[in-house]
Scaffold this motif. Structure first.
Motif, PDB file in Angstrom:
ATOM      1  N   SER A  86       0.815  -1.213   0.000  1.00 37.29           N
ATOM      2  CA  SER A  86       0.000   0.000   0.000  1.00 37.29           C
ATOM      3  C   SER A  86       0.850   1.265   0.000  1.00 37.29           C
ATOM      4  O   SER A  86       0.541   2.236  -0.679  1.00 37.29           O
ATOM      5  N   SER A  87       1.910   1.260   0.812  1.00 39.25           N
ATOM      6  CA  SER A  87       2.771   2.439   0.908  1.00 39.25           C
ATOM      7  C   SER A  87       4.132   2.032   1.449  1.00 39.25           C
ATOM      8  O   SER A  87       4.309   0.909   1.916  1.00 39.25           O
ATOM      9  N   GLU A  88       5.066   2.965   1.378  1.00 34.39           N
ATOM     10  CA  GLU A  88       6.385   2.726   1.955  1.00 34.39           C
ATOM     11  C   GLU A  88       6.837   3.979   2.692  1.00 34.39           C
ATOM     12  O   GLU A  88       6.465   5.090   2.336  1.00 34.39           O
ATOM     13  N   LYS A  89       7.630   3.761   3.746  1.00 27.56           N
ATOM     14  CA  LYS A  89       8.127   4.879   4.542  1.00 27.56           C
ATOM     15  C   LYS A  89       9.499   4.492   5.092  1.00 27.56           C
ATOM     16  O   LYS A  89       9.694   3.368   5.545  1.00 27.56           O
TER      17      LYS A  89
ATOM     18  N   TYR B 158       7.184  -1.189   4.675  1.00 23.05           N
ATOM     19  CA  TYR B 158       6.129  -1.312   3.672  1.00 23.05           C
ATOM     20  C   TYR B 158       4.821  -1.624   4.381  1.00 23.05           C
ATOM     21  O   TYR B 158       4.739  -2.597   5.140  1.00 23.05           O
ATOM     22  N   GLU B 159       3.813  -0.807   4.143  1.00 20.73           N
ATOM     23  CA  GLU B 159       2.485  -1.133   4.631  1.00 20.73           C
ATOM     24  C   GLU B 159       1.881  -2.087   3.616  1.00 20.73           C
ATOM     25  O   GLU B 159       1.936  -1.840   2.409  1.00 20.73           O
TER      26      GLU B 159
ATOM     27  N   VAL C  23      -0.780  -9.067   9.775  1.00 21.56           N
ATOM     28  CA  VAL C  23       0.460  -8.362   9.477  1.00 21.56           C
ATOM     29  C   VAL C  23       0.113  -7.098   8.704  1.00 21.56           C
ATOM     30  O   VAL C  23      -0.494  -7.156   7.639  1.00 21.56           O
ATOM     31  N   GLN C  24       0.488  -5.957   9.260  1.00 18.66           N
ATOM     32  CA  GLN C  24       0.198  -4.685   8.619  1.00 18.66           C
ATOM     33  C   GLN C  24       1.434  -4.129   7.909  1.00 18.66           C
ATOM     34  O   GLN C  24       1.320  -3.416   6.915  1.00 18.66           O
ATOM     35  N   TYR C  25       2.631  -4.456   8.427  1.00 13.08           N
ATOM     36  CA  TYR C  25       3.870  -3.934   7.858  1.00 13.08           C
ATOM     37  C   TYR C  25       4.906  -5.047   7.683  1.00 13.08           C
ATOM     38  O   TYR C  25       4.918  -6.007   8.457  1.00 13.08           O
ATOM     39  N   VAL C  26       5.755  -4.889   6.678  1.00 13.41           N
ATOM     40  CA  VAL C  26       6.976  -5.683   6.571  1.00 13.41           C
ATOM     41  C   VAL C  26       8.126  -4.690   6.461  1.00 13.41           C
ATOM     42  O   VAL C  26       7.954  -3.573   5.947  1.00 13.41           O
ATOM     43  N   TYR C  27       9.286  -5.095   6.953  1.00 17.86           N
ATOM     44  CA  TYR C  27      10.452  -4.209   7.004  1.00 17.86           C
ATOM     45  C   TYR C  27      11.596  -4.819   6.206  1.00 17.86           C
ATOM     46  O   TYR C  27      11.758  -6.046   6.161  1.00 17.86           O
TER      47      TYR C  27
ATOM     48  N   LEU D 164      10.308  -2.756  -3.435  1.00 17.50           N
ATOM     49  CA  LEU D 164       9.018  -3.226  -3.939  1.00 17.50           C
ATOM     50  C   LEU D 164       8.211  -2.040  -4.452  1.00 17.50           C
ATOM     51  O   LEU D 164       8.403  -0.917  -3.997  1.00 17.50           O
ATOM     52  N   GLU D 165       7.318  -2.295  -5.381  1.00 18.01           N
ATOM     53  CA  GLU D 165       6.463  -1.247  -5.925  1.00 18.01           C
ATOM     54  C   GLU D 165       5.248  -1.072  -5.017  1.00 18.01           C
ATOM     55  O   GLU D 165       4.534  -2.027  -4.741  1.00 18.01           O
ATOM     56  N   ALA D 166       5.048   0.162  -4.586  1.00 22.82           N
ATOM     57  CA  ALA D 166       3.904   0.468  -3.725  1.00 22.82           C
ATOM     58  C   ALA D 166       2.838   1.215  -4.522  1.00 22.82           C
ATOM     59  O   ALA D 166       3.109   1.745  -5.595  1.00 22.82           O
ATOM     60  N   ASN D 167       1.646   1.244  -3.961  1.00 20.61           N
ATOM     61  CA  ASN D 167       0.518   2.008  -4.528  1.00 20.61           C
ATOM     62  C   ASN D 167       0.119   1.593  -5.931  1.00 20.61           C
ATOM     63  O   ASN D 167      -0.262   2.420  -6.744  1.00 20.61           O
ATOM     64  N   ASN D 168       0.248   0.330  -6.253  1.00 23.34           N
ATOM     65  CA  ASN D 168      -0.310  -0.134  -7.527  1.00 23.34           C
ATOM     66  C   ASN D 168      -0.994  -1.471  -7.283  1.00 23.34           C
ATOM     67  O   ASN D 168      -1.113  -1.922  -6.156  1.00 23.34           O
TER      68      ASN D 168
END
Length: 182
Positions: free
Chosen positions: A11-14, A31-32, A48-52, A64-68
């Protein structure tokens, strides 16, 4: 450390600090994810909501590609603090790049090999040392880790307790390929 297997969408990355220690300058990418299916190893951690992953590829970080709409098969480990860690040594593949055999095996066959050990053969000579091993020869034959054997075969425990490579089709007890020599 047990491997965890999940199908998810990013979903997203931070970028976040690797630890709470102010002197630690390492960063992680958080990564969410939207989990689609848990395949293995999440008995104690259901949601699991996040992976690191490490921020730097030199530390085996994964981009990884987020938001697609892309979905991934992710393998990783659960750390002592409950975080799920993924890195370059894990098997991480876009879901659409998996073979039909791999997708079917995730749902049906791979759990039949939980008592089996896969031994990677990098150079000759190589052999299995116990009856519950399968010899993985993709690197030896094709010079890539995820070649034909990884895409089309599953290491399955047979009724006599030995393990052997199985390629789709009839039920496992009817069709096995025994590889004792590379």
């Amino acid at each position: 450390m047990t491997v965890r297997v999940i199908r998810a969408k990013i979903s997203s990355e931070k970028v976040v600090p690797a630890s709470d220690d102010p002197l630690d300058t390492h960063k992680m990418i958080r990564y969410e994810i939207k989990q689609i299916k848990m395949f293995k190893g999440f008995e104690k951690l259901k949601d699991v909501q996040y992976v690191y992953t490490p921020f730097d590829s030199s530390l085996c970080g994964v981009k990884l590609e987020a938001n697609n709409k892309k979905q991934y098969l992710l393998t990783g480990q659960i750390l002592s603090d409950g975080k799920v860690l993924i890195h370059l040594c894990n098997y991480i593949e876009p879901w659409d790049d998996l073979s039909l055999s791999q997708k079917k095996s995730l749902n049906q066959r791979y759990q039949m090999g939980c008592g089996c050990k896969i031994t990677t053969c990098y150079m000759v000579p190589c052999s299995i040392t116990t009856p519950n091993e399968c010899l993985w020869t993709d690197w030896l034959i094709e010079r890539k880790l995820y070649g034909h054997q990884a895409k089309h075969y599953a290491c399955i425990k047979r009724s006599d307790g030995t393990c052997s490579w199985y390629r789709g089709g009839p039920p496992p007890e009817k069709e096995f390929i025994d590889i004792s020599e590379p």
